[in-house]
Design a protein around this motif. Structure first.
Motif, PDB file in Angstrom:
ATOM      1  N   TYR A 189       0.828  -1.232  -0.022  1.00 28.66           N
ATOM      2  CA  TYR A 189      -0.024  -0.065   0.042  1.00 28.66           C
ATOM      3  C   TYR A 189       1.026   1.245   0.073  1.00 28.66           C
ATOM      4  N   LYS A 190       2.019   1.197   0.602  1.00 29.11           N
ATOM      5  CA  LYS A 190       2.803   2.368   0.662  1.00 29.11           C
ATOM      6  C   LYS A 190       3.437   2.629  -0.645  1.00 29.11           C
ATOM      7  N   TYR A 191       3.659   1.783  -1.361  1.00 30.40           N
ATOM      8  CA  TYR A 191       4.101   1.816  -2.903  1.00 30.40           C
ATOM      9  C   TYR A 191       2.897   2.423  -3.795  1.00 30.40           C
ATOM     10  N   HIS A 192       1.796   2.211  -3.369  1.00 29.38           N
ATOM     11  CA  HIS A 192       0.667   2.760  -4.190  1.00 29.38           C
ATOM     12  C   HIS A 192       0.525   4.402  -3.978  1.00 29.38           C
ATOM     13  N   ARG A 193       0.880   4.432  -2.680  1.00 31.84           N
ATOM     14  CA  ARG A 193       0.470   5.898  -2.084  1.00 31.84           C
ATOM     15  C   ARG A 193       1.769   6.770  -2.673  1.00 31.84           C
ATOM     16  N   ILE A 194       3.022   6.290  -2.962  1.00 31.45           N
ATOM     17  CA  ILE A 194       3.993   7.071  -3.399  1.00 31.45           C
ATOM     18  C   ILE A 194       3.808   7.144  -4.665  1.00 31.45           C
ATOM     19  N   SER A 195       3.479   6.223  -5.463  1.00 32.22           N
ATOM     20  CA  SER A 195       3.230   6.182  -7.053  1.00 32.22           C
ATOM     21  C   SER A 195       1.957   7.215  -7.214  1.00 32.22           C
ATOM     22  N   GLY A 196       1.083   7.045  -6.100  1.00 31.87           N
ATOM     23  CA  GLY A 196      -0.072   8.093  -6.506  1.00 31.87           C
ATOM     24  C   GLY A 196       0.309   9.661  -6.455  1.00 31.87           C
ATOM     25  N   TYR A 197       1.277   9.798  -5.606  1.00 34.24           N
ATOM     26  CA  TYR A 197       1.971  11.261  -5.738  1.00 34.24           C
ATOM     27  C   TYR A 197       2.586  11.659  -6.944  1.00 34.24           C
ATOM     28  N   LEU A 198       3.414  10.502  -7.720  1.00 28.00           N
ATOM     29  CA  LEU A 198       3.932  10.878  -8.954  1.00 28.00           C
ATOM     30  C   LEU A 198       2.926  10.926  -9.902  1.00 28.00           C
ATOM     31  N   VAL A 199       1.787  10.229  -9.934  1.00 30.32           N
ATOM     32  CA  VAL A 199       0.789  10.295 -11.029  1.00 30.32           C
ATOM     33  C   VAL A 199       0.267  11.871 -10.889  1.00 30.32           C
ATOM     34  N   LEU A 200      -0.156  12.103  -9.716  1.00 31.33           N
ATOM     35  CA  LEU A 200      -0.631  13.546  -9.451  1.00 31.33           C
ATOM     36  C   LEU A 200      -0.020  14.730 -10.019  1.00 31.33           C
ATOM     37  N   PHE A 201       1.423  14.562  -9.761  1.00 36.61           N
ATOM     38  CA  PHE A 201       2.576  15.543 -10.374  1.00 36.61           C
ATOM     39  C   PHE A 201       2.238  15.681 -11.770  1.00 36.61           C
ATOM     40  N   LEU A 202       2.222  14.331 -12.442  1.00 33.50           N
ATOM     41  CA  LEU A 202       2.112  14.348 -13.917  1.00 33.50           C
ATOM     42  C   LEU A 202       0.929  14.865 -14.184  1.00 33.50           C
ATOM     43  N   VAL A 203      -0.365  14.739 -13.731  1.00 32.92           N
ATOM     44  CA  VAL A 203      -1.604  15.224 -14.059  1.00 32.92           C
ATOM     45  C   VAL A 203      -1.234  16.771 -14.133  1.00 32.92           C
ATOM     46  N   TRP A 204      -0.845  17.134 -12.960  1.00 31.33           N
ATOM     47  CA  TRP A 204      -0.798  18.763 -12.973  1.00 31.33           C
ATOM     48  C   TRP A 204       0.175  19.365 -14.159  1.00 31.33           C
ATOM     49  N   LEU A 205       1.393  18.543 -14.273  1.00 28.24           N
ATOM     50  CA  LEU A 205       2.300  19.033 -15.260  1.00 28.24           C
ATOM     51  C   LEU A 205       1.803  18.983 -16.656  1.00 28.24           C
ATOM     52  N   THR A 206       0.923  17.913 -16.924  1.00 31.37           N
ATOM     53  CA  THR A 206       0.171  17.901 -18.125  1.00 31.37           C
ATOM     54  C   THR A 206      -0.840  19.079 -18.451  1.00 31.37           C
ATOM     55  N   ALA A 207      -1.401  19.312 -17.377  1.00 25.23           N
ATOM     56  CA  ALA A 207      -2.541  20.288 -17.165  1.00 25.23           C
ATOM     57  C   ALA A 207      -2.010  21.687 -17.503  1.00 25.23           C
ATOM     58  N   LEU A 208      -1.033  21.951 -16.924  1.00 24.26           N
ATOM     59  CA  LEU A 208      -0.294  23.288 -17.018  1.00 24.26           C
ATOM     60  C   LEU A 208       0.179  23.298 -18.725  1.00 24.26           C
ATOM     61  N   GLY A 209       0.732  22.239 -19.110  1.00 26.34           N
ATOM     62  CA  GLY A 209       1.210  22.598 -20.556  1.00 26.34           C
ATOM     63  C   GLY A 209       0.213  22.732 -21.310  1.00 26.34           C
ATOM     64  N   GLY A 210      -1.110  22.300 -21.157  1.00 25.55           N
ATOM     65  CA  GLY A 210      -2.253  22.236 -21.971  1.00 25.55           C
ATOM     66  C   GLY A 210      -2.557  23.939 -21.765  1.00 25.55           C
ATOM     67  N   THR A 211      -2.258  24.407 -20.706  1.00 26.15           N
ATOM     68  CA  THR A 211      -2.700  25.743 -20.543  1.00 26.15           C
ATOM     69  C   THR A 211      -2.156  26.822 -21.616  1.00 26.15           C
ATOM     70  N   GLN A 212      -0.944  26.411 -21.948  1.00 25.98           N
ATOM     71  CA  GLN A 212       0.000  27.169 -22.698  1.00 25.98           C
ATOM     72  C   GLN A 212      -0.251  26.680 -24.171  1.00 25.98           C
ATOM     73  N   ALA A 213      -1.137  26.103 -24.662  1.00 30.97           N
ATOM     74  CA  ALA A 213      -1.551  25.751 -25.977  1.00 30.97           C
ATOM     75  C   ALA A 213      -2.204  27.105 -26.749  1.00 30.97           C
ATOM     76  N   ASP A 214      -1.764  27.009 -27.797  1.00 26.28           N
ATOM     77  CA  ASP A 214      -2.329  28.280 -28.668  1.00 26.28           C
ATOM     78  C   ASP A 214      -3.651  28.568 -28.666  1.00 26.28           C
ATOM     79  N   TRP A 215      -4.717  27.496 -28.483  1.00 22.40           N
ATOM     80  CA  TRP A 215      -6.039  27.601 -28.440  1.00 22.40           C
ATOM     81  C   TRP A 215      -6.470  28.252 -27.176  1.00 22.40           C
ATOM     82  N   THR A 216      -5.906  27.544 -25.933  1.00 18.61           N
ATOM     83  CA  THR A 216      -6.265  28.048 -24.641  1.00 18.61           C
ATOM     84  C   THR A 216      -5.776  29.433 -24.373  1.00 18.61           C
ATOM     85  N   LYS A 217      -4.416  30.032 -24.963  1.00 19.73           N
ATOM     86  CA  LYS A 217      -3.983  31.148 -24.549  1.00 19.73           C
ATOM     87  C   LYS A 217      -4.972  32.421 -25.401  1.00 19.73           C
TER      88      LYS A 217
END
Length: 249
Positions: A189-217
């Motif tokens: 379960y601890k590994y699941h929790r750690i990997s969950g933080y990694l996935v959450l980081f990637l979710v936000w990183l990808t979302a921030l990338g989407g905000t800089q797309a030409d259409w969004t801007k």
């Protein structure tokens, strides 16, 4: 119902009563609750820092998602608009699903938080599949190449990791026999929790990338709003981490 104490994992009580297959926690497990105080003219006021961190996460995620939905509702409808709409839901649900487990301390809170976590991650699972389908179909109909931009590539990786993370978490909680029994499931379960933080980081990183797309801007070019929302979630998430729950032995 109280199960025999597991000395290896320091686990004593089931997370949800009458279900020995779920991850279990010791009633004496150190908590991450820290109290802060603010001086006022009438004296000091104490407050629970874990609650403050939880509010930061919630407000940050809601600010980001609601801004995306505002943009989506302000433009003329076309099929692709469902992609940012659903992915904003992914970001909000995944963030809230992680935060609720951070602030759970008492036995009753842990029981309720697991159920809430499962609900949030189920919505995340369905939303990410829907969002992926929309963007893939939209590009296929327009004869455009897939996953060519950094946002597209990180989105594909994040999509796959969310699926793996959700399936793995569901397996550990609901079907521990798949990994060799309840004891082994609890140990993982601890590994699941750690990997969950990694996935959450990637979710936000990808979302921030989407905000800089030409259409969004072209629709909303206010970078500070996105950074403010991400900053609130970052501070709240890091501040709410219970290091004891991340120990891997």
């Amino acid at each position: 119902m109280v199960s025999p104490k597991n000395s290896e994992d320091n686990i004593a009580q089931p997370l949800i009563e009458n279900n020995s297959f779920l991850p279990q926690y010791s009633s004496t497990e150190p908590t991450n609750v820290t109290n802060g105080s603010v001086l006022t003219p009438t004296g000091s006021i104490n407050f629970n820092m874990s609650f403050v961190f939880s509010l930061l996460v919630s407000f940050g995620a809601l600010l980001f998602a609601s801004t995306v939905w505002y943009i989506a509702s302000s433009v003329d409808y076309f099929f692709f608009i469902w992609h940012p709409t659903l992915m904003a839901m992914v970001l909000l649900m995944a963030t809230q699903g992680s935060a609720v487990l951070q602030k759970a301390e008492s036995r009753q809170e842990k029981d309720a938080s697991l159920n809430f976590h499962k609900l949030m991650q189920s919505i995340t699972f369905l939303s990410v599949i829907g969002g992926f389908y929309v963007t893939y179909t939209f590009k296929a109909e327009g004869n455009k190449e897939h996953f060519t931009s950094p946002h597209g590539k990180s989105g594909l990786i994040t999509f796959l990791l969310i699926l793996i993370q959700t399936i793995a978490g569901s397996t550990l909680v609901n079907f521990p026999g798949v990994v060799g029994g309840a004891a082994k499931a609890r140990g993982m379960y601890k590994y699941h929790r750690i990997s969950g933080y990694l996935v959450l980081f990637l979710v936000w990183l990808t979302a921030l990338g989407g905000t800089q797309a030409d259409w969004t801007k072209s629709q909303f070019d206010h970078l500070w709003v996105w950074l403010l929302a991400a900053g609130m979630v970052l501070v709240g998430t890091i501040g709410g981490i219970n290091s004891n729950k991340l120990k891997v032995r």
